[in-house]
Write an enzyme that holds these catalytic residues in place. Structure first.
Site, PDB file in Angstrom:
ATOM      1  N   GLY B  41       9.110  37.741  69.054  1.00 21.95           N
ATOM      2  CA  GLY B  41      10.390  38.033  68.947  1.00 21.95           C
ATOM      3  C   GLY B  41      10.943  37.918  70.564  1.00 21.95           C
ATOM      4  N   GLY B  43      14.341  38.185  71.291  1.00 25.57           N
ATOM      5  CA  GLY B  43      15.595  38.634  71.272  1.00 25.57           C
ATOM      6  C   GLY B  43      15.838  39.547  72.582  1.00 25.57           C
ATOM      7  N   SER B 285      34.860  41.105  66.896  1.00 28.19           N
ATOM      8  CA  SER B 285      34.412  42.354  67.418  1.00 28.19           C
ATOM      9  C   SER B 285      35.365  43.521  67.338  1.00 28.19           C
ATOM     10  CB  SER B 285      34.531  41.937  68.962  1.00 28.19           C
ATOM     11  OG  SER B 285      34.431  43.035  69.940  1.00 28.19           O
ATOM     12  N   ARG B 332      32.291  53.156  63.247  1.00 27.92           N
ATOM     13  CA  ARG B 332      32.369  52.049  62.110  1.00 27.92           C
ATOM     14  C   ARG B 332      32.156  52.502  60.614  1.00 27.92           C
ATOM     15  NH1 ARG B 332      28.521  48.087  65.561  1.00 27.92           N
ATOM     16  NH2 ARG B 332      30.141  47.551  67.161  1.00 27.92           N
ATOM     17  N   HIS B 403      25.988  44.552  58.751  1.00 31.92           N
ATOM     18  CA  HIS B 403      26.050  44.183  60.179  1.00 31.92           C
ATOM     19  C   HIS B 403      24.886  44.643  60.949  1.00 31.92           C
ATOM     20  CE1 HIS B 403      27.414  43.262  64.444  1.00 31.92           C
ATOM     21  NE2 HIS B 403      27.565  44.628  64.539  1.00 31.92           N
ATOM     22  N   ARG B 437      25.138  53.619  63.735  1.00 28.64           N
ATOM     23  CA  ARG B 437      25.054  53.170  65.246  1.00 28.64           C
ATOM     24  C   ARG B 437      26.422  53.032  65.837  1.00 28.64           C
ATOM     25  NH1 ARG B 437      25.656  48.567  68.236  1.00 28.64           N
ATOM     26  NH2 ARG B 437      25.414  47.101  66.124  1.00 28.64           N
TER      27      ARG B 437
HETATM   28  C1  FAD Z   1      27.606  39.632  65.090  1.00 31.74           C
HETATM   29  C2  FAD Z   1      26.882  40.542  65.619  1.00 31.74           C
HETATM   30  C3  FAD Z   1      27.456  41.159  66.696  1.00 31.74           C
HETATM   31  C4  FAD Z   1      27.073  42.393  67.277  1.00 31.74           C
HETATM   32  N1  FAD Z   1      27.688  42.831  68.672  1.00 31.74           N
HETATM   33  C5  FAD Z   1      26.924  44.071  69.178  1.00 31.74           C
HETATM   34  C6  FAD Z   1      27.601  44.485  70.418  1.00 31.74           C
HETATM   35  O1  FAD Z   1      28.613  44.290  70.781  1.00 31.74           O
HETATM   36  N2  FAD Z   1      27.138  45.496  71.055  1.00 31.74           N
HETATM   37  C7  FAD Z   1      25.883  45.801  70.585  1.00 31.74           C
HETATM   38  O2  FAD Z   1      25.355  46.812  71.307  1.00 31.74           O
HETATM   39  N3  FAD Z   1      25.193  45.441  69.614  1.00 31.74           N
HETATM   40  C8  FAD Z   1      25.805  44.373  68.833  1.00 31.74           C
HETATM   41  N4  FAD Z   1      25.301  43.898  67.686  1.00 31.74           N
HETATM   42  C9  FAD Z   1      23.832  44.401  67.480  1.00 31.74           C
HETATM   43  C10 FAD Z   1      22.871  43.630  68.022  1.00 31.74           C
HETATM   44  O3  FAD Z   1      23.237  42.442  68.720  1.00 31.74           O
HETATM   45  C11 FAD Z   1      21.273  43.496  67.665  1.00 31.74           C
HETATM   46  O4  FAD Z   1      21.082  44.748  67.271  1.00 31.74           O
HETATM   47  C12 FAD Z   1      20.467  43.209  68.797  1.00 31.74           C
HETATM   48  O5  FAD Z   1      20.572  42.121  69.612  1.00 31.74           O
HETATM   49  C13 FAD Z   1      18.902  43.030  68.184  1.00 31.74           C
HETATM   50  O6  FAD Z   1      18.077  42.586  69.218  1.00 31.74           O
HETATM   51  P1  FAD Z   1      16.552  42.409  68.622  1.00 31.74           P
HETATM   52  O7  FAD Z   1      16.016  41.806  70.206  1.00 31.74           O
HETATM   53  O8  FAD Z   1      16.252  43.651  68.318  1.00 31.74           O
HETATM   54  O9  FAD Z   1      16.403  41.378  67.748  1.00 31.74           O
HETATM   55  P2  FAD Z   1      16.957  39.542  67.596  1.00 31.74           P
HETATM   56  O10 FAD Z   1      17.661  39.366  68.780  1.00 31.74           O
HETATM   57  O11 FAD Z   1      17.444  39.592  66.305  1.00 31.74           O
HETATM   58  O12 FAD Z   1      15.705  38.757  67.875  1.00 31.74           O
HETATM   59  C14 FAD Z   1      14.677  38.904  66.839  1.00 31.74           C
HETATM   60  C15 FAD Z   1      13.619  37.888  67.557  1.00 31.74           C
HETATM   61  O13 FAD Z   1      12.468  37.871  66.728  1.00 31.74           O
HETATM   62  C16 FAD Z   1      12.160  36.689  66.353  1.00 31.74           C
HETATM   63  N5  FAD Z   1      11.460  36.697  65.148  1.00 31.74           N
HETATM   64  C17 FAD Z   1      11.970  37.500  63.889  1.00 31.74           C
HETATM   65  N6  FAD Z   1      10.952  37.280  62.863  1.00 31.74           N
HETATM   66  C18 FAD Z   1      10.040  36.530  63.363  1.00 31.74           C
HETATM   67  C19 FAD Z   1       8.607  36.122  62.925  1.00 31.74           C
HETATM   68  N7  FAD Z   1       8.240  36.683  61.650  1.00 31.74           N
HETATM   69  N8  FAD Z   1       7.864  35.658  63.646  1.00 31.74           N
HETATM   70  C20 FAD Z   1       8.277  35.114  64.950  1.00 31.74           C
HETATM   71  N9  FAD Z   1       9.454  35.498  65.469  1.00 31.74           N
HETATM   72  C21 FAD Z   1      10.227  36.267  64.580  1.00 31.74           C
HETATM   73  C22 FAD Z   1      13.189  35.774  66.342  1.00 31.74           C
HETATM   74  O14 FAD Z   1      12.811  34.530  66.635  1.00 31.74           O
HETATM   75  C23 FAD Z   1      13.945  36.414  67.339  1.00 31.74           C
HETATM   76  O15 FAD Z   1      13.618  35.758  68.528  1.00 31.74           O
HETATM   77  C24 FAD Z   1      25.743  42.716  67.105  1.00 31.74           C
HETATM   78  C25 FAD Z   1      24.927  42.156  65.943  1.00 31.74           C
HETATM   79  C26 FAD Z   1      25.676  40.940  65.384  1.00 31.74           C
HETATM   80  C27 FAD Z   1      25.001  40.422  64.070  1.00 31.74           C
END
Ligand code: FAD
Ligand code: HEM
Ligand code: FES
Lengths: 260, 653, 258
Positions: B41, B43, B285, B332, B403, B437
């Site tokens: 991942g 993200g 948002s 929320r 969400h 959250r």
């Molecule tokens: C529309 C939207 C708006 C949001 N707005 C806000 C906000 O304003 N403020 C806030 O704090 N939060 C917000 N959130 C929540 C927040 O964005 C997410 O919870 C957070 O960004 C998640 O980050 P992460 O790094 O955990 O995962 P992600 O960013 O989802 O990254 C997942 C990563 O894992 C990889 N991956 C997944 N499965 C596999 C696999 N099997 N093999 C290899 N790679 C894999 C993907 O390629 C990706 O790189 C929002 C969420 C959404 C959906």
């Protein structure tokens, strides 16, 4: 790597070369136009100017050499970049021109190459005075006297040369393409050199449009003015006999001399 | 039975993290490069962790299923990121952020984790600003803030409506720097399909290259999952279409416990569903609630009318009415449930009756259209693109949508799961948000985990592993795991069924929304478990996956993920059924405040608000795989011990 | 409504592709273009034909995964949106819609409508960052950033890395993409120390990847879902000129012993 290599080895560097040489060529085009517009004055005016240029061979040849370098660099960068651009899209799209682009911008190479062909013709036409290509005769025979010396008669060459319809047409087509080339190129030049932001861009575009129109109008006026018999028609009538072989048509030749 | 030891350090709450960092064993710099860490991942959590671990000197291998690390769904976060900077001088502090988050999570998160999150939050903003993240600024050049749901201070940092994008690009740039420097090897289009556990420790993964179909084995001294949330189990959600649970689920099947799977966040301001073809719900948002007012008609009969034709006196600004202190900025879960309540009363608007108005006319009158455009222009145009309506002229129509998932793989204070060597970060873990959250805190958590927490805690585990002694990929466990993946692929491609994977996903989504959505009850959940179990059986009999294993094959990709979602859905229902209380986003109809409750009478809550049962459910549920999909999973409990704050009734009135 | 699709189908890079024509099932005008493709794909799959491969993820115009050249324009008929934000109401019943992949040497085709845009990552890896170690940052408010610069940087930073600029450009040039990144970082005070080194490295990599050069046709700006301005290309041209003149940095002498 030295600076020249660094410039030539990068796409952006070549764009600078293209823009700078384009600017130089533009400056020449403007200067050349100012010189040529003297055709709208009395014959002596432009002939004096032409004589002045010829009388300073060092200046003339360095200017010519400079221009040759500019043209070579401009073309070399244009051609190599265009090849690179072509290679960047090996498989074409199904149709439709690139969205949001002007035809001028898309056909820069084409307009440039036609301009090149034109420039070569133009050199052969008036500078080298190749007799076979002007549709009139041997321009080198046209002479006139300035301050007691016999000098080539540039005025006569022009007023006679532009009586041939296909020459005029070719000149006009080339000017049209130069207009297109500069309409895009002059603005693009600023962009390539980095002189642009959101307030200046409209002004730059405006400049490019006005300048290219002015150049077109100026250059087109010369062949058109002559072809439509607004300029130099009497002079041409007199001078055209000089072109003929004196032995063949001797009786009319003196008339021309009288007119002077 | 697994043991869920939270490993929370002793000492006063505000000193735990400092002490813990000091007492955690370090790795000698010369040895760091002998440790290879697999991060799945990229993200916010994965990219920040990969970059930071590589900076420290570890050999990092990063895997994403996307074509580029920059595509992770963190990119979609709009609103902002919280930090206790108190730049606004409005009374914010680390303690207040901690308290708001604990309370927002309805007292179902670990105190120590949340406090650490609040402490680290300030460093995150510093880090991101130094990376060049173009946060919104005031005219003096200093950082601007906005307020967000569930808080009465302005502590949210933002970059227009694209905060997640900018933070992700910041983390991605840090990752790029380390890829460029050779510290991280990046594998894109590479999907993790199994976790390799050697002698009880996570030591590798099995990966499918999505372009070529090639299956490869990768070993490491530790495995870090930062694979995001699993809200797509509902099919329709604000997640990216590719977001999935597969990495977490396969780890679960290898022994990692799944924490609180039923805690789901339903966001109140999304564009309502318009038809059966729909693939995605778009979030508007939460920042819109700063200036927008939420309402429905007071009378059912008015629902069909144009909003402009409904007189002011006939409108019910229900959030302002029910939660006067927070009004439109109620958290929320509360805002969503209120929307559901008024729609259930028949007062919903729009064609489906599942919608409420979010009205900007008052804001436009007060601030002028230009100011509103400056603040929300991109959201309004997004809304216009989708609905063909202008929110400057007529109120937006919104409805709650799935969400975020607060649940995820269980981790201890070090972010290590119960499988030693397996660390879980970001939305993929269950840790910091309890049962709900607050806005702008997921970005904070992802970056906190990746930049600051894991890099400090992972050495504690690595110090117990001999450097350079990780098992090779010809080890039997690798072989077995690879065979497992190959068999699954063959089974799917060879299954000459009649239904597309997507048709199953749609069906699963409907079941989940119906039985395990905004309101849950025992009978529904029991029904849901049965129905999903039946769907799982049908899936394996009747799914049809076209194409080949050795090519780019999106059907196969999806089939893999949907199979896992179906099993997860069942677990979520089980968790929701087990949790006989309401808390945060988990609302069991049987457990809500009634007009007769003393809290209602004191004016703390409204009838219908969630009612926790701290005496019985103040624990984290860690579900353990029982060895087969049709066997009931095993429930492990981690008690939640509150030392600093008192679990109390959550009041936003 | 119904539409006729002329879609590029190509099994993989080594097999030549062709256009194939499909008639869509009954559609709803509120569908997004990608939802229309989903529906067509379900139909194909139910009839045993392999679905059309196309790239997508967030479906809200921010991840930059979706691509497609629709009737000659990357990201479909509207300005300022991505394919995933294009709705069927922009088309008429009975329209024939030509759908092609992004085409560029630096974006090799993977399958059908999917191409590989990793060249963008490689450009970023050589310099698209500010070197700052985690933990080494000063307080965020210790370096004020003039609001105009921050706003302008944000305009550039909005780039979603979709590659439509390359797809649209007749030269398949990546200038807008690279310029956006260079400008974003170059506008921030934090980005100054590496400003010239960065632009040089990124442009060199851009050339190596096989993108074409800019001829200022403006197609890129016209199709950019975030409407990123050509101004940024000028800004990059400026920075690069300075970088060229500056030349390569002198090799540092090794640090003191001890
Ligand atoms: C529309 C939207 C708006 C949001 N707005 C806000 C906000 O304003 N403020 C806030 O704090 N939060 C917000 N959130 C929540 C927040 O964005 C997410 O919870 C957070 O960004 C998640 O980050 P992460 O790094 O955990 O995962 P992600 O960013 O989802 O990254 C997942 C990563 O894992 C990889 N991956 C997944 N499965 C596999 C696999 N099997 N093999 C290899 N790679 C894999 C993907 O390629 C990706 O790189 C929002 C969420 C959404 C959906
Ligand atoms: C009178 C002669 C010419 C003048 C005044 C002229 C002027 C210019 C100018 C000002 C530019 C803009 C430079 C830039 O984009 O940075 C330009 C670009 C260009 N010129 Fe010329 N040029 C001339 C002849 C030619 C010739 C003979 C060719 C043929 C090979 C040519 C081909 C091009 C090309 C391909 C470009 C690039 C287009 C672009 O970048 O948009 N030009 N020219
Ligand atoms: S799918 Fe993410 S931008 Fe279109």
């Amino acid at each position: 790597m030295n600076l020249c290599q660094r410039i030539w080895n990068s796409s952006l560097g070549k764009k600078y070369v293209m823009a700078l040489t384009g600017a130089a060529l533009f400056a020449f085009v403007v200067g050349h136009l100012v010189g040529n517009l003297q055709v709208f004055g009395p014959p002596e005016l432009i002939n004096t100017y032409a004589h002045f240029l010829k009388s300073k061979p060092a200046l003339l040849w360095s200017a010519r050499l400079g221009l040759l370098v500019m043209v070579t660099l401009h073309i070399a960068s244009a051609v190599t970049l265009s090849a690179m651009n072509k290679a960047a899209r090996p498989e074409p799209y199904a149709g439709k021109a690139a969205y949001g682009s002007t035809a001028q911008s898309r056909y820069m190479l084409v307009s440039g190459l036609v301009i090149l062909a034109f420039v070569l013709y133009h050199l052969a036409h008036f500078t080298v005075m190749l007799p076979g290509i002007n549709g009139v005769g041997d321009f080198s025979k046209l002479t006139t006297t300035l301050e007691g010396h016999a000098v080539p008669d540039a005025y006569a060459m022009m007023v006679l040369g532009f009586q041939v319809w296909w020459v005029v047409l070719f000149y006009l087509v080339a000017q049209g393409l130069l207009f297109a080339h500069l309409g895009h190129g002059l603005a693009s030049m600023f962009q390539s050199l980095g002189f642009r932001d959101h307030t200046w861009w409209p002004r730059i575009q405006c400049f490019a449009t006005l300048a290219s129109i002015a150049i077109f109008v100026g250059y087109a006026a010369i062949p058109l003015g002559i072809f439509t018999r607004v300029v130099g028609v009497d002079y041409a009538e007199q001078k055209k006999f000089e072109l003929r072989d004196a032995t063949l048509m001797p009786e009319k030749a003196p008339a021309a001399k009288e007119a002077k | 039975m697994a043991t869920l030891n939270s490993n929370i350090p002793s000492g006063p709450l505000d000193q735990k993290w400092e002490h813990h960092k000091f007492s955690t064993k370090l790795i000698n710099p010369a040895n760091k490069r002998k440790y290879k860490i697999i991060v799945v991942g990229a993200g916010l959590a994965g990219a920040s962790a990969s970059a930071t671990l590589a900076e420290l000197g570890y050999e990092v291998h990063n895997f994403v299923f996307h074509d580029s690390p920059r595509r992770a769904h963190s990119v979609a976060a709009q609103g902002g990121i919280n930090a206790a900077k108190n730049y606004q001088n409005d009374g914010d502090s680390v303690h207040r952020l901690f308290y708001d988050t604990i309370k927002g999570g309805d007292f179902r998160a670990r105190e120590a984790n949340v406090h650490r999150l609040a402490e680290v939050s300030v460093n995150i903003i510093d880090q991101c600003a130094a990376q060049g993240v173009p946060f919104a600024r005031e005219y003096g050049g200093l950082l601007d803030n906005r307020s967000f749901g569930g808080a009465q201070v302005s502590r949210t940092f933002y970059a227009r409506g694209q905060t997640g994008q900018q933070l992700l690009l910041g983390a991605y740039s840090a990752l790029n720097k380390m890829i460029g420097a050779g510290g991280v090897k990046s594998y894109t289009h590479s999907e993790m399909l199994d976790l390799v556990v050697v002698d009880g420790h996570a030591k590798g993964i099995i990966v499918r290259n999505l372009q070529t179909g090639e299956i490869t084995r990768h070993n490491g001294d530790a495995v870090v999952l930062a694979t995001g949330g699993y809200g797509n189990v509902y099919n329709l959600s604000t997640y990216a279409r590719g977001a999935n649970v597969t990495a977490s689920w396969r780890a679960y099947k290898r022994g990692a416990c799944f924490g609180n799977p039923c805690y789901t966040q339903i966001h109140p301001t999304c564009i309502p569903v318009s038809g059966d073809y729909q693939s995605k719900l778009t979030l508007m948002s939460e920042s819109l609630r700063n200036d927008g007012r939420v309402w429905v008609p007071k009378r059912k009969e008015d629902c069909g009318k144009k909003p402009a034709d409904i007189a002011e006196g006939d409108r019910d600004y229900y959030l302002e009415r029910m939660y006067s202190a927070f009004g439109n900025l109620a958290p929320r879960d509360i805002a969503s449930r209120a929307a559901k309540t008024v729609c259930d009363e028949g007062r919903g608007i729009g064609e489906t009756g599942l919608g409420v108005y979010l009205d900007f006319s008052a804001a436009i009158a007060r601030l002028g259209e230009d100011k509103v455009r400056e603040r929300y222009g991109n959201l309004f145009s997004m809304y216009h693109e989708i609905t063909n309506e202008s929110a400057y002229q007529t109120p937006m129509r919104i409805y709650p949508a799935v969400h975020y998932t607060m649940g995820g793989l269980w981790v201890d204070y070090n972010l290590m799961s119960n499988v030693p060597g397996l660390f879980v970060l970001g939305e993929a873990n269950f840790s910091d948000h309890g049962a709900n959250r607050l806005g702008a805190s997921a970005l904070m958590q992802g970056l906190s985990d990746g930049y600051f927490v894991l890099p400090a805690t992972i050495s504690g585990y690595l110090a117990t592993q001999n450097p350079g002694k990780r098992p090779a990929t010809d080890n039997g466990s690798f072989k077995q795991a690879e065979e497992n993946v190959q068999t699954l692929t063959k089974r799917m491609l060879g299954n000459k069924g009649k239904r597309t994977p997507d048709s199953f996903h749609k069906e699963l989504g409907k079941l989940m929304w119906e039985y395990c959505g905004m309101a849950r009850n025992q009978a529904g959940l029991e029904k849901g478990i049965k129905a999903i179990g039946a769907l799982r059986e049908e899936y394996w009999k009747n799914v049809s996956v076209l194409g080949e294993a050795t090519d780019w094959n999106q059907s196969l990709e999806r089939a893999d993920r949907i199979g896992d979602f179906i099993e997860l859905g069942e677990l979520m229902c089980r968790d929701a059924l087990m949790r006989e209380e309401s808390c945060g986003g988990h609302f069991r109809e049987e457990y809500q405040y009634t007009p007769d409750d003393p809290e209602t009478k004191q004016g703390l809550v409204n009838p219908g608000d969630v009612k926790r049962r701290d005496d019985q459910f103040a624990y984290v549920a860690g579900w353990e795989y029982a060895g087969a999909a049709d066997k009931a999973p095993i429930l492990n409990k981690e008690p939640l011990v509150y030392e600093e704050v008192k679990m109390s009734t959550r009041s936003y009135k | 409504m119904k539409v006729f699709l002329k879609v590029w189908r190509q099994k993989n890079r080594n097999t030549p592709g062709t256009f194939k024509t499909y008639t869509s099932p009954e559609l709803n005008e509120n569908m997004s273009f990608l939802e229309m493709l989903d529906v067509v794909n379900e139909d194909l799959a139910n009839n045993g034909e392999e679905p059309i491969a196309f790239d997508h993820d967030c479906r809200e115009g921010i991840c930059g995964t979706c691509s497609l050249v629709i009737d000659g324009k990357p990201h479909g008929p509207h300005r300022g949106v991505a394919t995933c934000q294009t709705y069927m109401r922009s088309f008429k019943n009975g329209d024939e819609i030509v759908v092609e992949p992004f085409r560029a040497k630096a974006f090799p085709l993977i399958k059908d409508l999917v191409c590989d845009r990793k060249s963008f990552d490689r450009i970023q890896q050589v310099g698209g960052f500010i070197t700052v170690r985690t933990g080494a940052a000063p307080d965020a408010n210790s370096i004020p950033v003039p609001k105009e610069n921050a706003d302008l940087a944000m305009d550039a930073a909005q780039c979603i890395g979709c590659g439509a600029c390359v797809a649209a450009c007749k030269n398949a040039s990546a200038m807008l993409f690279v310029a956006a990144k260079v400008s974003h970082l170059g506008l921030m005070p934090q980005g100054q120390p590496e400003r010239y080194k960065r632009v040089k490295a990124m442009v060199t990599q851009m050339d190596e990847e096989g993108f074409g050069a800019c001829t200022v046709t403006g197609s890129c700006e016209a199709v950019c879902p975030k409407e990123i301005s050509l101004d940024f290309i000028a800004r990059m041209n400026r920075d690069y000129a300075v970088a060229l003149l500056k030349g390569d940095a002198k090799a540092a002498t090794s640090g003191g012993a001890g």
